[in-house]
Design a protein around this motif. Structure first.
Motif, mmCIF file in Angstrom:
data_model
loop_
_atom_site.group_PDB
_atom_site.id
_atom_site.type_symbol
_atom_site.label_atom_id
_atom_site.label_comp_id
_atom_site.label_asym_id
_atom_site.label_seq_id
_atom_site.Cartn_x
_atom_site.Cartn_y
_atom_site.Cartn_z
ATOM 1 N N UNK A 5 -5.869 83.737 28.147
ATOM 2 C CA UNK A 5 -5.363 83.886 29.084
ATOM 3 C C UNK A 5 -5.277 83.271 30.563
ATOM 4 N N UNK A 6 -4.245 82.865 31.015
ATOM 5 C CA UNK A 6 -3.762 82.285 32.244
ATOM 6 C C UNK A 6 -3.115 82.696 33.591
ATOM 7 N N UNK A 7 -3.561 82.521 34.159
ATOM 8 C CA UNK A 7 -3.334 83.028 35.349
ATOM 9 C C UNK A 7 -3.328 82.120 37.080
ATOM 10 N N UNK A 8 -2.663 82.649 37.762
ATOM 11 C CA UNK A 8 -2.567 81.211 38.604
ATOM 12 C C UNK A 8 -1.125 81.397 38.981
ATOM 13 N N UNK A 9 -1.144 79.937 39.436
ATOM 14 C CA UNK A 9 0.101 78.860 39.235
ATOM 15 C C UNK A 9 0.664 78.670 37.284
ATOM 16 N N UNK A 10 0.866 79.520 37.493
ATOM 17 C CA UNK A 10 1.413 79.386 35.735
ATOM 18 C C UNK A 10 2.805 79.005 34.847
ATOM 19 N N UNK A 11 4.077 78.747 36.703
ATOM 20 C CA UNK A 11 5.084 78.715 36.135
ATOM 21 C C UNK A 11 5.421 77.483 35.777
ATOM 22 N N UNK A 12 4.296 76.633 36.202
ATOM 23 C CA UNK A 12 4.698 75.168 35.584
ATOM 24 C C UNK A 12 3.528 74.446 34.634
ATOM 25 N N UNK A 13 3.099 75.702 33.811
ATOM 26 C CA UNK A 13 3.269 75.180 32.753
ATOM 27 C C UNK A 13 4.188 74.387 31.224
ATOM 28 N N UNK A 14 3.249 73.207 31.051
ATOM 29 C CA UNK A 14 4.365 72.842 29.787
ATOM 30 C C UNK A 14 3.834 73.372 28.297
ATOM 31 N N UNK A 15 2.406 73.471 28.412
ATOM 32 C CA UNK A 15 1.900 73.358 27.216
ATOM 33 C C UNK A 15 0.760 74.166 27.334
ATOM 34 N N UNK A 16 -0.038 74.137 25.957
ATOM 35 C CA UNK A 16 -1.170 74.872 25.617
ATOM 36 C C UNK A 16 -1.899 74.937 24.236
ATOM 37 N N UNK A 17 -2.894 74.417 24.906
ATOM 38 C CA UNK A 17 -3.282 73.493 23.608
ATOM 39 C C UNK A 17 -4.820 74.322 23.583
ATOM 40 N N UNK A 18 -4.927 74.378 22.473
ATOM 41 C CA UNK A 18 -6.714 74.899 21.934
ATOM 42 C C UNK A 18 -7.706 73.468 21.939
ATOM 43 N N UNK A 19 -9.079 73.477 22.055
ATOM 44 C CA UNK A 19 -9.484 72.237 21.536
ATOM 45 C C UNK A 19 -11.207 72.657 21.392
ATOM 46 N N UNK A 20 -11.543 71.994 20.780
ATOM 47 C CA UNK A 20 -13.174 72.460 19.670
ATOM 48 C C UNK A 20 -14.000 71.305 19.697
ATOM 49 N N UNK A 21 -15.091 71.068 20.008
ATOM 50 C CA UNK A 21 -15.760 70.489 21.082
ATOM 51 C C UNK A 21 -17.266 70.900 19.729
ATOM 52 N N UNK A 22 -17.501 69.888 18.301
ATOM 53 C CA UNK A 22 -19.691 70.616 17.799
ATOM 54 C C UNK A 22 -20.472 69.898 18.779
ATOM 55 N N UNK A 23 -21.612 70.298 18.316
ATOM 56 C CA UNK A 23 -22.754 69.431 19.352
ATOM 57 C C UNK A 23 -22.876 67.982 17.605
ATOM 58 N N UNK A 68 -3.181 75.992 41.064
ATOM 59 C CA UNK A 68 -4.267 75.696 40.429
ATOM 60 C C UNK A 68 -4.111 77.097 39.115
ATOM 61 N N UNK A 69 -4.867 77.067 38.194
ATOM 62 C CA UNK A 69 -4.634 77.831 37.116
ATOM 63 C C UNK A 69 -5.621 77.895 36.571
ATOM 64 N N UNK A 70 -5.485 79.606 36.173
ATOM 65 C CA UNK A 70 -7.812 79.607 35.170
ATOM 66 C C UNK A 70 -6.668 80.522 34.601
ATOM 67 N N UNK A 71 -8.397 79.738 33.715
ATOM 68 C CA UNK A 71 -7.820 80.052 32.069
ATOM 69 C C UNK A 71 -9.333 80.929 31.561
ATOM 70 N N UNK A 72 -9.145 81.849 30.654
ATOM 71 C CA UNK A 72 -10.384 82.701 30.356
ATOM 72 C C UNK A 72 -9.972 82.176 28.801
ATOM 73 N N UNK A 73 -11.353 82.650 28.879
ATOM 74 C CA UNK A 73 -11.481 82.419 26.978
ATOM 75 C C UNK A 73 -11.831 83.684 25.504
#
Length: 120
Positions: free
Chosen positions: A23-41, A1-6
């Motif tokens: 900030x990522x925590x947990x089993x972060x060793x196999x994270x290949x990529x991190x991305x940011x998405x957005x959603x407008x109303x 499991x990976x936890x992400x807190x923005x």
């Protein structure tokens, strides 16, 4: 499991800047990529920026030249610096991590999101 807190969202005037942090925590060793998405109303969630474990970055055309994403592998954080913000950047911004599972499909984790509001 990976936890992400923005963090880092807020209200800013057009032309201003903000820096988000994921900030990522947990089993972060196999994270290949991190991305940011957005959603407008009323709109679909869209990819804003991403960075791979090797440091390769990619950006949506709408933010190129204004957003810069960086990664601190020691701290497991990904920080997009956003400048020259426009009202159309207003959205909830979500952090996303892609985890490689050897022999299985990739797993994607999401944070809870942080609101960015740009006033005109």
């Amino acid at each position: 499991q990976v936890q992400l807190v923005e963090s880092g969202g807020g209200l800013v005037q057009a032309g201003g800047s903000l820096k988000l942090t994921c900030a990522a925590s947990g089993r972060t060793g196999n994270i290949n990529a991190m991305n940011w998405y957005r959603q407008a109303p009323g709109k679909q969630r869209e990819l804003v920026a991403g960075i791979t474990s090797g440091g390769t970055t990619n950006y949506a055309d709408s933010v190129k030249g204004r957003f810069t994403i960086s990664r601190d592998t020691a701290k497991n954080t990904v920080d997009p610096q956003m400048i020259s913000l426009k009202p159309e950047d207003t959205a909830v911004y979500y952090c996303n991590a892609r985890v490689i599972t050897y022999g299985g499909p990739d797993i994607y984790y999401w944070g809870q999101g942080t609101q960015v509001t740009v006033s005109s």
